[in-house]
Design a protein around this motif. Structure first.
Motif, mmCIF file in Angstrom:
data_model
loop_
_atom_site.group_PDB
_atom_site.id
_atom_site.type_symbol
_atom_site.label_atom_id
_atom_site.label_comp_id
_atom_site.label_asym_id
_atom_site.label_seq_id
_atom_site.Cartn_x
_atom_site.Cartn_y
_atom_site.Cartn_z
ATOM 1 N N SER A 1 15.986 4.677 10.733
ATOM 2 C CA SER A 1 17.344 4.653 10.201
ATOM 3 C C SER A 1 17.765 3.249 9.780
ATOM 4 O O SER A 1 18.481 3.068 8.793
ATOM 5 C CB SER A 1 18.328 5.189 11.247
ATOM 6 O OG SER A 1 18.449 4.291 12.345
ATOM 7 N N ARG A 2 17.291 2.244 10.502
ATOM 8 C CA ARG A 2 17.726 0.863 10.268
ATOM 9 C C ARG A 2 16.877 0.162 9.208
ATOM 10 O O ARG A 2 17.388 -0.518 8.329
ATOM 11 C CB ARG A 2 17.644 0.090 11.582
ATOM 12 C CG ARG A 2 18.115 -1.369 11.507
ATOM 13 C CD ARG A 2 17.826 -2.062 12.812
ATOM 14 N NE ARG A 2 16.379 -2.060 13.073
ATOM 15 C CZ ARG A 2 15.853 -2.140 14.295
ATOM 16 N NH1 ARG A 2 16.638 -2.180 15.356
ATOM 17 N NH2 ARG A 2 14.540 -2.160 14.447
ATOM 18 N N ASP A 3 15.545 0.334 9.303
ATOM 19 C CA ASP A 3 14.634 -0.422 8.450
ATOM 20 C C ASP A 3 13.857 0.437 7.458
ATOM 21 O O ASP A 3 13.094 -0.105 6.652
ATOM 22 C CB ASP A 3 13.612 -1.179 9.312
ATOM 23 C CG ASP A 3 14.277 -2.102 10.325
ATOM 24 O OD1 ASP A 3 15.338 -2.659 10.007
ATOM 25 O OD2 ASP A 3 13.730 -2.249 11.437
ATOM 26 N N ALA A 4 14.004 1.759 7.529
ATOM 27 C CA ALA A 4 13.229 2.675 6.681
ATOM 28 C C ALA A 4 11.739 2.403 6.822
ATOM 29 O O ALA A 4 10.978 2.457 5.848
ATOM 30 C CB ALA A 4 13.658 2.569 5.222
ATOM 31 N N THR A 5 11.309 2.134 8.050
ATOM 32 C CA THR A 5 9.921 1.751 8.314
ATOM 33 C C THR A 5 9.405 2.480 9.544
ATOM 34 O O THR A 5 10.140 2.708 10.506
ATOM 35 C CB THR A 5 9.816 0.233 8.548
ATOM 36 O OG1 THR A 5 10.326 -0.454 7.397
ATOM 37 C CG2 THR A 5 8.375 -0.190 8.770
ATOM 38 N N VAL A 6 8.127 2.838 9.511
ATOM 39 C CA VAL A 6 7.466 3.434 10.660
ATOM 40 C C VAL A 6 6.029 2.901 10.711
ATOM 41 O O VAL A 6 5.452 2.571 9.666
ATOM 42 C CB VAL A 6 7.473 4.981 10.566
ATOM 43 C CG1 VAL A 6 6.638 5.467 9.385
ATOM 44 C CG2 VAL A 6 7.013 5.617 11.860
ATOM 45 N N THR A 7 5.490 2.783 11.899
ATOM 46 C CA THR A 7 4.112 2.319 12.039
ATOM 47 C C THR A 7 3.165 3.506 11.935
ATOM 48 O O THR A 7 3.297 4.490 12.660
ATOM 49 C CB THR A 7 3.902 1.605 13.391
ATOM 50 O OG1 THR A 7 4.789 0.487 13.462
ATOM 51 C CG2 THR A 7 2.469 1.106 13.514
ATOM 52 N N ALA A 8 2.213 3.413 11.002
ATOM 53 C CA ALA A 8 1.244 4.485 10.797
ATOM 54 C C ALA A 8 0.303 4.580 11.985
ATOM 55 O O ALA A 8 0.180 3.650 12.791
ATOM 56 C CB ALA A 8 0.451 4.243 9.516
ATOM 57 N N LEU A 9 -0.383 5.708 12.087
ATOM 58 C CA LEU A 9 -1.321 5.918 13.183
ATOM 59 C C LEU A 9 -2.435 4.871 13.168
ATOM 60 O O LEU A 9 -2.978 4.515 14.211
ATOM 61 C CB LEU A 9 -1.928 7.325 13.076
ATOM 62 C CG LEU A 9 -2.765 7.810 14.259
ATOM 63 C CD1 LEU A 9 -1.932 7.874 15.536
ATOM 64 C CD2 LEU A 9 -3.354 9.188 13.965
ATOM 65 N N THR A 10 -2.726 4.342 11.980
ATOM 66 C CA THR A 10 -3.771 3.331 11.842
ATOM 67 C C THR A 10 -3.260 1.909 12.057
ATOM 68 O O THR A 10 -4.033 0.950 11.926
ATOM 69 C CB THR A 10 -4.413 3.440 10.452
ATOM 70 O OG1 THR A 10 -3.381 3.597 9.462
ATOM 71 C CG2 THR A 10 -5.334 4.635 10.371
ATOM 72 N N GLY A 11 -1.969 1.765 12.368
ATOM 73 C CA GLY A 11 -1.452 0.469 12.787
ATOM 74 C C GLY A 11 -0.591 -0.283 11.803
ATOM 75 O O GLY A 11 0.157 -1.191 12.200
ATOM 76 N N GLU A 12 -0.657 0.034 10.516
ATOM 77 C CA GLU A 12 0.144 -0.702 9.542
ATOM 78 C C GLU A 12 1.523 -0.069 9.378
ATOM 79 O O GLU A 12 1.720 1.121 9.636
ATOM 80 C CB GLU A 12 -0.559 -0.782 8.186
ATOM 81 C CG GLU A 12 -0.872 0.547 7.540
ATOM 82 C CD GLU A 12 -2.255 1.053 7.889
ATOM 83 O OE1 GLU A 12 -3.057 1.260 6.973
ATOM 84 O OE2 GLU A 12 -2.523 1.279 9.081
ATOM 85 N N ASP A 13 2.506 -0.889 8.976
ATOM 86 C CA ASP A 13 3.859 -0.400 8.731
ATOM 87 C C ASP A 13 3.948 0.203 7.336
ATOM 88 O O ASP A 13 3.408 -0.356 6.368
ATOM 89 C CB ASP A 13 4.882 -1.523 8.866
ATOM 90 C CG ASP A 13 5.116 -1.943 10.307
ATOM 91 O OD1 ASP A 13 4.719 -1.177 11.205
ATOM 92 O OD2 ASP A 13 5.690 -3.025 10.539
ATOM 93 N N VAL A 14 4.622 1.336 7.232
ATOM 94 C CA VAL A 14 4.830 1.983 5.937
ATOM 95 C C VAL A 14 6.317 2.258 5.754
ATOM 96 O O VAL A 14 7.065 2.425 6.721
ATOM 97 C CB VAL A 14 4.035 3.301 5.817
ATOM 98 C CG1 VAL A 14 2.548 3.035 5.814
ATOM 99 C CG2 VAL A 14 4.401 4.261 6.929
ATOM 100 N N THR A 15 6.746 2.295 4.512
ATOM 101 C CA THR A 15 8.149 2.529 4.182
ATOM 102 C C THR A 15 8.412 4.018 4.023
ATOM 103 O O THR A 15 7.684 4.708 3.294
ATOM 104 C CB THR A 15 8.527 1.794 2.891
ATOM 105 O OG1 THR A 15 8.338 0.387 3.072
ATOM 106 C CG2 THR A 15 9.984 2.062 2.516
ATOM 107 N N VAL A 16 9.439 4.507 4.698
ATOM 108 C CA VAL A 16 9.854 5.907 4.585
ATOM 109 C C VAL A 16 11.375 5.922 4.480
ATOM 110 O O VAL A 16 12.088 5.795 5.475
ATOM 111 C CB VAL A 16 9.396 6.752 5.794
ATOM 112 C CG1 VAL A 16 9.824 8.211 5.602
ATOM 113 C CG2 VAL A 16 7.898 6.676 5.988
ATOM 114 N N ARG A 17 11.876 6.064 3.273
ATOM 115 C CA ARG A 17 13.323 6.096 3.058
ATOM 116 C C ARG A 17 13.783 7.553 3.073
ATOM 117 O O ARG A 17 13.317 8.357 2.272
ATOM 118 C CB ARG A 17 13.698 5.433 1.737
ATOM 119 C CG ARG A 17 13.246 3.981 1.646
ATOM 120 C CD ARG A 17 13.797 3.283 0.427
ATOM 121 N NE ARG A 17 13.249 1.944 0.290
ATOM 122 C CZ ARG A 17 13.661 0.883 0.987
ATOM 123 N NH1 ARG A 17 14.652 1.022 1.859
ATOM 124 N NH2 ARG A 17 13.095 -0.297 0.810
#
Length: 252
Positions: A201-217
């Motif tokens: 909600s705050r950053d539109a970001t989630v950490t993928a299962l493989t470790g990198e951050d991805v954007t999800v708006r």
């Protein structure tokens, strides 16, 4: 201020068997994805959930699925496009009867399970879902994964699209959902689910299962109703979001 919708899958029972704690979840969410009978749900369950949702001011959405009651709509299926469109329209129409009898209406459409995942990449199946929505006779918003073929088809047909994120599902590096058969596909740690919800909600970001951050708006955040302790977890997520300054409000 961030504005976010909270949705959950409800009415996922059949006859005497009930999976979701509908009444408890309806005290938390702002939108209810109601099973329309193809992966779960029956007429009495649909009526009951619509009445509860309408009384609480929760928006009612048609959660449409492949015809797969035995597999809970989570098995891969190949359905001809014209047949799938008819089945989508059929499910929306069935739910609309009960929503209108409760003094409300169907406010949006969201595919379930295997159909949801298929329409992320399959343009033909996505187009069939959109055709089914149009056959049902209303320009209903389509809730789905950002950047999906489903949203492309809906946008092309002039239907509103609403981007969705998942608090309790793992993501790939391409910002798609990790298949359920993969280890770690479902996030079960309550602390992690709450933290992910606030970060989305705050950053539109989630950490993928493989470790990198991805954007999800996303405008809507999904909390699965079929996980153990789902209602209590949904309350924790809502409280954390409100504490973080998020305004919870239905999109439809």
């Amino acid at each position: 201020m961030t504005v976010l919708d909270l949705n959950a899958d409800l009415g996922e029972g059949f006859g005497r068997w009930r999976l979701t704690d509908d009444e408890a979840l309806l005290s938390v969410v702002t939108s209810a994805n109601v099973a329309c009978g193809f992966h779960a749900g029956d007429p009495s369950t649909m009526r009951r959930v619509c009445e509860l949702a309408a009384a609480r001011g929760v928006r009612i959405g048609a959660q449409v699925s492949y015809r797969d009651l035995a597999g809970f709509g989570r098995r891969a299926m190949d359905v001809p496009e014209d047949e799938l469109a008819d089945e989508i329209a059929y499910q929306i129409g069935a739910l609309r009867v009960f929503a209108r009898s409760a003094g409300a209406d169907v406010a949006y459409v969201k595919p379930h399970g295997a159909l949801y995942n298929r329409t992320v990449h399959d343009a033909a199946q996505a187009a069939a879902v959109v055709t089914g929505v149009l056959l049902a006779g209303a320009a209903l918003p389509v809730l789905g994964l950002p950047g999906s073929r489903l949203h492309e088809a809906a946008d092309k047909a002039g239907l509103p699209v609403v981007a969705e994120a998942f608090a309790d599902r793992a993501y790939t590096s391409a910002a798609t959902l990790v298949p359920r058969g993969t280890e770690g596909a479902v996030v079960t740690d309550p602390e992690a689910v709450v933290a992910r919800s606030v970060r989305l909600s705050r950053d539109a970001t989630v950490t993928a299962l493989t470790g990198e951050d991805v954007t999800v708006r996303a405008r809507s955040l999904c909390l699965h109703g079929d996980t153990p302790g789902a209602a209590a977890l949904a309350r924790r997520v809502r409280d954390a979001l409100e504490a973080a300054g998020v305004r919870l409000e239905a999109f439809a």
